[in-house]
Design a protein around this motif. Structure first.
Motif, short mmCIF file in Angstrom:
data_model
loop_
_atom_site.label_atom_id
_atom_site.label_comp_id
_atom_site.label_asym_id
_atom_site.label_seq_id
_atom_site.Cartn_x
_atom_site.Cartn_y
_atom_site.Cartn_z
N MET A 1 0.56 -1.36 -0.22
CA MET A 1 0.33 -0.11 -0.14
C MET A 1 0.98 1.35 -0.02
O MET A 1 0.45 2.13 -0.70
CB MET A 1 -1.35 -0.11 1.41
N TYR A 2 2.37 1.09 0.79
CA TYR A 2 3.04 2.78 0.76
C TYR A 2 3.56 2.79 -0.24
O TYR A 2 4.13 4.28 -1.08
CB TYR A 2 3.41 1.91 2.29
N ARG A 3 3.88 1.75 -0.72
CA ARG A 3 4.58 1.30 -1.74
C ARG A 3 4.03 2.50 -3.04
O ARG A 3 3.94 3.03 -4.80
CB ARG A 3 4.89 0.45 -2.75
N ILE A 4 2.56 1.53 -3.23
CA ILE A 4 1.49 2.29 -4.65
C ILE A 4 1.52 4.31 -3.95
O ILE A 4 1.87 4.56 -5.32
CB ILE A 4 0.59 2.01 -5.07
N VAL A 5 1.27 4.12 -3.04
CA VAL A 5 1.27 5.99 -2.19
C VAL A 5 2.42 6.53 -3.22
O VAL A 5 2.58 7.63 -3.82
CB VAL A 5 0.85 5.93 -1.89
N GLY A 6 3.85 5.91 -2.51
CA GLY A 6 4.87 6.95 -2.82
C GLY A 6 5.12 6.64 -4.58
O GLY A 6 5.41 7.62 -4.64
N CYS A 7 5.10 5.23 -5.02
CA CYS A 7 5.20 5.71 -6.48
C CYS A 7 4.09 6.55 -7.09
O CYS A 7 5.02 7.38 -7.80
CB CYS A 7 4.15 4.12 -7.07
N ILE A 8 3.37 6.83 -6.60
CA ILE A 8 1.71 7.81 -7.06
C ILE A 8 2.71 9.96 -7.10
O ILE A 8 2.94 10.32 -7.88
CB ILE A 8 0.49 8.01 -7.03
#
Length: 172
Positions: A1-8
């Motif tokens: 979840m944090y990776r997706i937010v970080g990528c965005i």
């Protein structure tokens, strides 16, 4: 979840950097247009008002706003004070120790002050020709920048987005 937010967030930051670069190009054109407006106002004050150079700067300051108004008033005050500068170019420090804080120069301080090399020297006709020459140079610079800007803006935006995507892929 944090990776997706970080990528965005990384992609958004890259896109923001690209759009910021494209906005700087547009701002440089706006600055050149304001400088052209300032020169046109000076020409009008000198030609129609038959004003002395300090009075022309005061008159043009009445038609400008922001940093341009401050610059013109500061220059006129310095000319009225008669501190011994021979030409406008000699007065490069007229707005204080660091005039670049007062007025933005999209293509260098030297070229901005070059227009005043013969301003205030000799007669009205020479001053008008000098201002006309500088006006023509500004118009040519504006046209050149406008021709370059649309492609560069798209390039900056595309590189920003793609750079953000590349970083996001590398982080995942």
């Amino acid at each position: 979840m944090y990776r997706i937010v970080g990528c965005i967030l990384v992609v958004a930051a890259g896109a923001g950097m690209g759009f910021s670069g494209s906005m700087r190009l547009s701002e440089q054109i706006r600055i050149l247009e304001k400088l052209l407006q300032m020169v046109i106002c000076l020409k009008g004050e000198i030609r129609c008002g038959n004003a002395s150079l300090p009075d022309a700067f005061y008159g043009a300051a009445g038609r400008m706003n922001g940093k341009y108004r401050e610059f013109l008033i500061s220059a006129a005050d310095r000319m009225k004070a008669g501190t011994g500068e021979k030409t406008f170019t000699d007065m490069q420090g007229m707005c204080g120790k660091r005039p670049e804080k007062k007025l933005p120069y999209p293509w260098g301080k030297g070229r901005f002050f070059s227009f005043g090399e013969y301003l205030g020297y000799m007669d009205l006709e020479m001053q008008m020709r000098q201002l006309s020459l500088y006006e023509n140079n500004l118009e040519a610079e504006i046209l050149k920048r406008k021709a370059e800007v649309s492609g560069k803006k798209k390039l900056y935006q595309g590189i920003g987005i793609l750079g953000g995507l590349l970083l996001a892929v590398l982080l995942v």
